[in-house]
Enzyme design. Sequence first.
Site, PDB file in Angstrom:
ATOM      1  N   SER A  73      34.690  41.536  27.688  1.00 47.67           N
ATOM      2  CA  SER A  73      36.154  41.442  27.749  1.00 47.67           C
ATOM      3  C   SER A  73      36.710  40.688  28.943  1.00 47.67           C
ATOM      4  O   SER A  73      37.912  40.429  28.998  1.00 47.67           O
ATOM      5  CB  SER A  73      36.776  42.848  27.705  1.00 47.67           C
ATOM      6  OG  SER A  73      36.792  43.319  26.382  1.00 47.67           O
TER       7      SER A  73
ATOM      8  N   LYS B  94      45.335  43.823  34.531  1.00 49.78           N
ATOM      9  CA  LYS B  94      45.194  44.250  33.138  1.00 49.78           C
ATOM     10  C   LYS B  94      45.847  45.624  32.995  1.00 49.78           C
ATOM     11  O   LYS B  94      45.691  46.484  33.873  1.00 49.78           O
ATOM     12  CB  LYS B  94      43.704  44.318  32.780  1.00 49.78           C
ATOM     13  CG  LYS B  94      43.410  44.589  31.299  1.00 49.78           C
ATOM     14  CD  LYS B  94      41.903  44.559  31.028  1.00 49.78           C
ATOM     15  CE  LYS B  94      41.565  44.723  29.551  1.00 49.78           C
ATOM     16  NZ  LYS B  94      40.114  44.649  29.300  1.00 49.78           N
TER      17      LYS B  94
ATOM     18  N   SER C 161      39.005  41.535  25.443  1.00 53.43           N
ATOM     19  CA  SER C 161      40.281  42.220  25.436  1.00 53.43           C
ATOM     20  C   SER C 161      41.201  41.850  26.597  1.00 53.43           C
ATOM     21  O   SER C 161      42.412  42.025  26.506  1.00 53.43           O
ATOM     22  CB  SER C 161      40.047  43.729  25.464  1.00 53.43           C
ATOM     23  OG  SER C 161      39.440  44.117  26.682  1.00 53.43           O
TER      24      SER C 161
END
Lengths: 475, 472
Positions: free
Chosen positions: B172, B73, B148
């Site tokens: 997330s 990420k 996210s």
Amino acid sequence: MSLPDGWEMVIGLEVHTELQTKTKLFCGCANAFGADANSQVCPVCLGLPGSLPVLNEQAVELAMAIGFALHCSVAPSTFHRKNYFYPDMPKDYQISQYDLPINSNGYLDLPDGSRVTIERAHLEEDTGKSTHLGGSGRIHGADRSLVDYNRSGVPLVEIVSGPDMRSAAQARAYAAELRGILIATGASDGRLEEGSMRFDANVSVRRPGAPLGTRCEIKNLNSLRSLQRAIDYEAARHVAILEDGGKIRQETRHWSEDLGETSTMRTKEEADDYRYFLEPDLVELSPSIEWQDRVRAALPPMPAERRATLLTIVSEPTSAQRDAVGVIVDLQLDRFVLDAVAQGADAALAIARTSNEIAAGIDSLANLSLDSFVTTLQLEASGSLSATQAKTVLAEVLATGGDPVAIAAARGFEQLASDTLSDLVASLVEAHPDEWHRFREGDEKLAQFFIGQVMKATKGQANGKAVIAELNARR
Amino acid sequence: MTSAHDIAARVAAGSSATTEVETSLAAISQRNAELNVFLYVDEEGARAAAHQVDERIARGEKLPLAGVPVALKDNLCTEGIPTTCSSKILEGWRPPYTATVVERLLAAGAIPMGKTNLDEFAMGSSTENSAFGPTLNPLDPRRVPGGSSGGSAAAIAAGMTPISLGSDTGGSIRQPAALCGVVGIKPTYGLVSRYGVIAFASSLDQVGPFAANVADAALTLEVIAGHDRMDSTSLPETSPSLVAHLKDGVAGRRVGYVKELVDGSDPDVAAAVAAAVEVLRAQGATIVEMSIPELQLGLSAYYLIAPAEASSNLARYDGVRFGLRVDGDDVAGMNEATRTAGFGAEVKRRIMLGTYALSAGYFDAYYGQALKVRTLTINAFQKAYADVDFLIGATTPSVAFPFGSKTKDPMAMYLNDVFTIPSNLAGDPAVSVPFGRGEANLPIGVQLLGPGRSEAGLLAAAQVLEDAERAR
């Protein structure tokens, strides 16, 4: 300076001191003054995204040492974030202790016997240092600003006094005594000129017995002299306004050393809302009882105790000697004096010469060995050197590191052997019977006549006190 | 795609890691332009890392993730490699250091392939808040992958890498795992280091793995977990043993079937959870139907605590030291112009919310009150765990939703996290495991929640569900 009759000053001080740790408060960067700009930085003290603080144990230890020296209690404490934007603060928040400080509720006794309460002494991090170029030299209107982050994250302890001081001189004495304590604990080098200690003064005035007046805070005073002058100025300003029927506006003020006056930095209404909240990147700080005990046990004697110890070597100290002892402890020379006395130096002489001649040559103290000091004092005490000669020898030893006996010889301070002096005095007494008679009858002025004669005969090699002693012995 | 376990085994046996990297690169180049999973693909770095892994294996090193491609990420700092948080304010910034979790992956022989898309600063549930465009759900490109960590979930679903890392502040990891049909773990707070993880809400953020199966997720978590002295909130213990417990089953375990972790979800989701409960019962677990009303308060507490911390964490993006700078008349003007241009609407919304919640005069009513609710949530979980070993519920109220369907109404988007947020408030672990299919044959995530450090038990239960799903 004092206020007009019927007014009383009320002063509280916030003292920031940089801790002499090896590394910064929350990272492994060196805590060193004077390095090249931005050479002592890492992701943590630059506040780079993703970096996290890790608390420095040595900083906690020094903070506790300060607390214990100020008779505070050490309690479990937390860190908060104080949020405001400023370019020299990399995270745009400062990590500081807030509602739960590591040290609270202590006191500091001043040499004059007064006591100042200590509300708290807490840990926080320092900011970087901005230099504003062009314009006014302050951030507004500058052409450009340079920021050095070497100081960012340097550990600070903020020591907050109660509003207990009643004169600028007392505030100065508090700051000086506190400085001595910080140096004694090893927490600070006490170098005001390098910004190791900075003072904020809260000043108000009132009619004696009346409730506290509205205060103003004077920020960032960096010398004892500025502190005292700024407080005196500010209190007088308050009195002038109040006597004129005006009101004091609570505000933060800036002291100009050049102009000798304070001016508004920001008013209460303009004050930032710091939005304090618990720092989620750190955990509660709870030093174990064992750790606290270790720190407490390792505390060296504080200045007050050291002054008392030093005074014990003179039987009935004069006020000049009390002052001298203060100077000696301030200069960290008390151990030196005690050692000299233990090796046979005269106590009164050791105190006098240390607080004057050595204090004046403190920068080259390394040149003066204990042995040289003791030897010089012994030469003076025995009358082999006059006071003036002893001072000269001491100054030269300090300047050059030479041997006092050799210096005395080279300067022609070779003293007369005492039997030589005795013979000389005997012959002078015989040669000047009238003067001798008048001296014996109590005319002390005649001592000077004989000293003059001895000096003439010895080309100034003799010691005046030794001559008087010799004359008295014959009376 | 081959599992991480199988890749590590064959690379350890002498097969070149370069083969694994080329396979991953091919899968990425096949669909990345369409799906926007990776913001940055580090081809050269991955190939160089493959050579190093081969050398280390040749030297006899034992590497648990030998040659396993991993997607990161883009809120994990990687030295010399762009790290943007999907924000214009960090565009072009290359960190001078690497996050602890990435260091641990590298030490274990994993090969970072690049950086994946996310909602800007991890604020969102769909990746629609990325400054660099949304990631599309590989299972249906008209739908969101969740967020996210949408990019890291999509990387698994698209077969680009067998494992990836995300971060979970309010769901997330788990929510995109559910929407993409992969496994996602939100570990116990403090189990995984946050050093080098760009903060959204520090007291809630936790890094965790995505994988196509429970075993790979468990293995990845074993590698990244354990004490890190660079993170003061890191737990003192070493990494737990997880893979060894995957076959422990659920016999004799007591499982709380929580009303509030299902209420409000679509019927297909509720049915999947009910089916999962039956699987656990059939495998010997005792099911306890329970209600924990406090969990419903979590969402509002979260939307005060997380923005409050974010308003402070994101203050440093001021144009002074790194990233974007937009000039202004003075320093404050420069700060303002930079932040106005650099942050997207959702980030600005949360900074304003958080600033307000912490402000003098409002603190007690908002932030202070939210902290009390957080304590209530923690106590409610503790009470539940006095009775049961873990809890079961839905991960999300629905399967993956179409783009644009919730962007007009922030509250509708926030409600997507209603089942996942309580674990973050409590600091407890939770796993989302694919179980069953719903609307449009899209995957559904079932969520398993446990008390602190119960990862081994949770993953054993997740394994039971995965085995049952495969057998259907």
